[in-house]
Motif scaffolding. Structure first.
Motif, PDB file in Angstrom:
ATOM      1  N   UNK A   1       0.808  -1.201   0.000  1.00 55.20           N
ATOM      2  CA  UNK A   1       0.000   0.000   0.000  1.00 55.20           C
ATOM      3  C   UNK A   1       0.853   1.268   0.000  1.00 55.20           C
ATOM      4  N   UNK A   2       1.996   1.206   0.652  1.00 55.37           N
ATOM      5  CA  UNK A   2       2.795   2.423   0.724  1.00 55.37           C
ATOM      6  C   UNK A   2       3.346   2.815  -0.642  1.00 55.37           C
ATOM      7  N   UNK A   3       3.590   1.845  -1.515  1.00 54.10           N
ATOM      8  CA  UNK A   3       4.064   2.166  -2.865  1.00 54.10           C
ATOM      9  C   UNK A   3       2.946   2.843  -3.643  1.00 54.10           C
ATOM     10  N   UNK A   4       1.728   2.342  -3.496  1.00 57.16           N
ATOM     11  CA  UNK A   4       0.578   2.963  -4.155  1.00 57.16           C
ATOM     12  C   UNK A   4       0.364   4.372  -3.610  1.00 57.16           C
ATOM     13  N   UNK A   5       0.470   4.525  -2.303  1.00 57.14           N
ATOM     14  CA  UNK A   5       0.304   5.842  -1.682  1.00 57.14           C
ATOM     15  C   UNK A   5       1.355   6.821  -2.200  1.00 57.14           C
ATOM     16  N   UNK A   6       2.590   6.362  -2.326  1.00 55.86           N
ATOM     17  CA  UNK A   6       3.656   7.231  -2.837  1.00 55.86           C
ATOM     18  C   UNK A   6       3.382   7.617  -4.285  1.00 55.86           C
ATOM     19  N   UNK A   7       2.888   6.683  -5.076  1.00 59.87           N
ATOM     20  CA  UNK A   7       2.532   6.972  -6.469  1.00 59.87           C
ATOM     21  C   UNK A   7       1.452   8.060  -6.504  1.00 59.87           C
ATOM     22  N   UNK A   8       0.413   7.887  -5.687  1.00 56.12           N
ATOM     23  CA  UNK A   8      -0.678   8.867  -5.652  1.00 56.12           C
ATOM     24  C   UNK A   8      -0.194  10.229  -5.160  1.00 56.12           C
ATOM     25  N   UNK A   9       0.700  10.245  -4.192  1.00 57.86           N
ATOM     26  CA  UNK A   9       1.254  11.513  -3.726  1.00 57.86           C
ATOM     27  C   UNK A   9       2.020  12.220  -4.838  1.00 57.86           C
ATOM     28  N   UNK A  10       2.759  11.454  -5.627  1.00 54.51           N
ATOM     29  CA  UNK A  10       3.497  12.046  -6.750  1.00 54.51           C
ATOM     30  C   UNK A  10       2.531  12.651  -7.762  1.00 54.51           C
ATOM     31  N   UNK A  11       1.441  11.940  -8.038  1.00 55.93           N
ATOM     32  CA  UNK A  11       0.439  12.455  -8.974  1.00 55.93           C
ATOM     33  C   UNK A  11      -0.214  13.715  -8.415  1.00 55.93           C
ATOM     34  N   UNK A  25      11.949   8.073  -4.113  1.00 54.63           N
ATOM     35  CA  UNK A  25      12.327   9.300  -3.402  1.00 54.63           C
ATOM     36  C   UNK A  25      11.308   9.640  -2.327  1.00 54.63           C
ATOM     37  N   UNK A  26      10.035   9.504  -2.655  1.00 53.05           N
ATOM     38  CA  UNK A  26       8.978   9.795  -1.676  1.00 53.05           C
ATOM     39  C   UNK A  26       9.068   8.821  -0.510  1.00 53.05           C
ATOM     40  N   UNK A  27       9.179   7.531  -0.822  1.00 53.39           N
ATOM     41  CA  UNK A  27       9.272   6.534   0.250  1.00 53.39           C
ATOM     42  C   UNK A  27      10.509   6.745   1.112  1.00 53.39           C
ATOM     43  N   UNK A  28      11.634   7.062   0.481  1.00 48.84           N
ATOM     44  CA  UNK A  28      12.864   7.304   1.223  1.00 48.84           C
ATOM     45  C   UNK A  28      12.795   8.537   2.107  1.00 48.84           C
ATOM     46  N   UNK A  29      12.055   9.536   1.648  1.00 51.37           N
ATOM     47  CA  UNK A  29      11.975  10.788   2.410  1.00 51.37           C
ATOM     48  C   UNK A  29      11.245  10.633   3.737  1.00 51.37           C
ATOM     49  N   UNK A  30      10.422   9.596   3.844  1.00 50.07           N
ATOM     50  CA  UNK A  30       9.684   9.369   5.089  1.00 50.07           C
ATOM     51  C   UNK A  30      10.139   8.089   5.790  1.00 50.07           C
ATOM     52  N   UNK A  31      11.243   7.523   5.315  1.00 50.59           N
ATOM     53  CA  UNK A  31      11.787   6.322   5.946  1.00 50.59           C
ATOM     54  C   UNK A  31      10.961   5.074   5.717  1.00 50.59           C
ATOM     55  N   UNK A  32      10.226   5.024   4.606  1.00 50.08           N
ATOM     56  CA  UNK A  32       9.342   3.887   4.350  1.00 50.08           C
ATOM     57  C   UNK A  32       9.913   2.902   3.333  1.00 50.08           C
ATOM     58  N   UNK A  33      11.121   3.141   2.855  1.00 46.36           N
ATOM     59  CA  UNK A  33      11.738   2.220   1.899  1.00 46.36           C
ATOM     60  C   UNK A  33      12.284   1.008   2.647  1.00 46.36           C
ATOM     61  N   UNK A  34      12.220  -0.158   1.992  1.00 47.83           N
ATOM     62  CA  UNK A  34      12.793  -1.363   2.587  1.00 47.83           C
ATOM     63  C   UNK A  34      13.451  -2.203   1.496  1.00 47.83           C
ATOM     64  N   UNK A  35      13.831  -3.415   1.828  1.00 40.47           N
ATOM     65  CA  UNK A  35      14.547  -4.273   0.884  1.00 40.47           C
ATOM     66  C   UNK A  35      13.711  -4.641  -0.342  1.00 40.47           C
ATOM     67  N   UNK A  37      11.375  -2.656  -1.779  1.00 44.56           N
ATOM     68  CA  UNK A  37      10.816  -1.472  -2.414  1.00 44.56           C
ATOM     69  C   UNK A  37      11.007  -1.485  -3.926  1.00 44.56           C
ATOM     70  N   UNK A  38      12.203  -1.779  -4.388  1.00 45.98           N
ATOM     71  CA  UNK A  38      12.455  -1.763  -5.834  1.00 45.98           C
ATOM     72  C   UNK A  38      11.522  -2.710  -6.570  1.00 45.98           C
ATOM     73  N   UNK A  39      11.365  -3.925  -6.052  1.00 48.45           N
ATOM     74  CA  UNK A  39      10.495  -4.914  -6.688  1.00 48.45           C
ATOM     75  C   UNK A  39       9.048  -4.451  -6.707  1.00 48.45           C
ATOM     76  N   UNK A  40       8.585  -3.913  -5.603  1.00 48.75           N
ATOM     77  CA  UNK A  40       7.185  -3.473  -5.501  1.00 48.75           C
ATOM     78  C   UNK A  40       6.909  -2.298  -6.419  1.00 48.75           C
ATOM     79  N   UNK A  41       7.848  -1.377  -6.513  1.00 42.81           N
ATOM     80  CA  UNK A  41       7.680  -0.217  -7.385  1.00 42.81           C
ATOM     81  C   UNK A  41       7.617  -0.673  -8.836  1.00 42.81           C
ATOM     82  N   UNK A  42       8.528  -1.545  -9.239  1.00 46.84           N
ATOM     83  CA  UNK A  42       8.546  -2.037 -10.619  1.00 46.84           C
ATOM     84  C   UNK A  42       7.267  -2.812 -10.935  1.00 46.84           C
ATOM     85  N   UNK A  43       6.785  -3.612  -9.987  1.00 52.94           N
ATOM     86  CA  UNK A  43       5.544  -4.358 -10.185  1.00 52.94           C
ATOM     87  C   UNK A  43       4.369  -3.415 -10.397  1.00 52.94           C
ATOM     88  N   UNK A  44       4.255  -2.408  -9.529  1.00 52.70           N
ATOM     89  CA  UNK A  44       3.169  -1.438  -9.667  1.00 52.70           C
ATOM     90  C   UNK A  44       3.224  -0.752 -11.023  1.00 52.70           C
TER      91      UNK A  44
END
Length: 87
Positions: A1-11, A25-35, A37-44
């Motif tokens: 959900x946090x990846x979707x939320x970050x996408x929506x925040x960017x929009x 960048x959005x996820x990293x700025x709030x400390x929400x990135x994890x191991x 993250x890259x896979x989830x972002x690419x999947x989305x």
């Protein structure tokens, strides 16, 4: 959900088609990135590529309603109890 939320925040921030870097960048700025993250972002991004955000939201609402999850979330003021307190 946090990846979707970050996408929506960017929009909402004015980026019509956020990139993987925008989302990370959005996820990293709030400390929400994890191991993962890259896979989830690419999947989305692969799943929504070429689709309009408004269409995705409308489709999601339909699916939610079909599953029985589309019930109203609030309580009307007239239906509230006093919780044992007299007015």
């Amino acid at each position: 959900m946090k990846v979707i939320a970050a996408y929506l925040l960017a929009v909402l921030g004015g980026t019509k088609e956020p990139t993987a870097e925008d989302i990370k960048d959005i996820l990293g700025s709030v400390g929400a990135a994890d191991d993962n993250t890259d896979e989830r972002v690419e999947l989305l991004l692969s799943q929504i590529k070429g689709k309009e955000l408004t269409e995705l939201i409308a489709s999601g609402r339909e699916k939610l309603a079909d599953s029985g999850g589309g019930a109203p979330m609030g309580v009307n003021a007239g239906e509230r109890g006093t919780g044992g307190m007299e007015n």
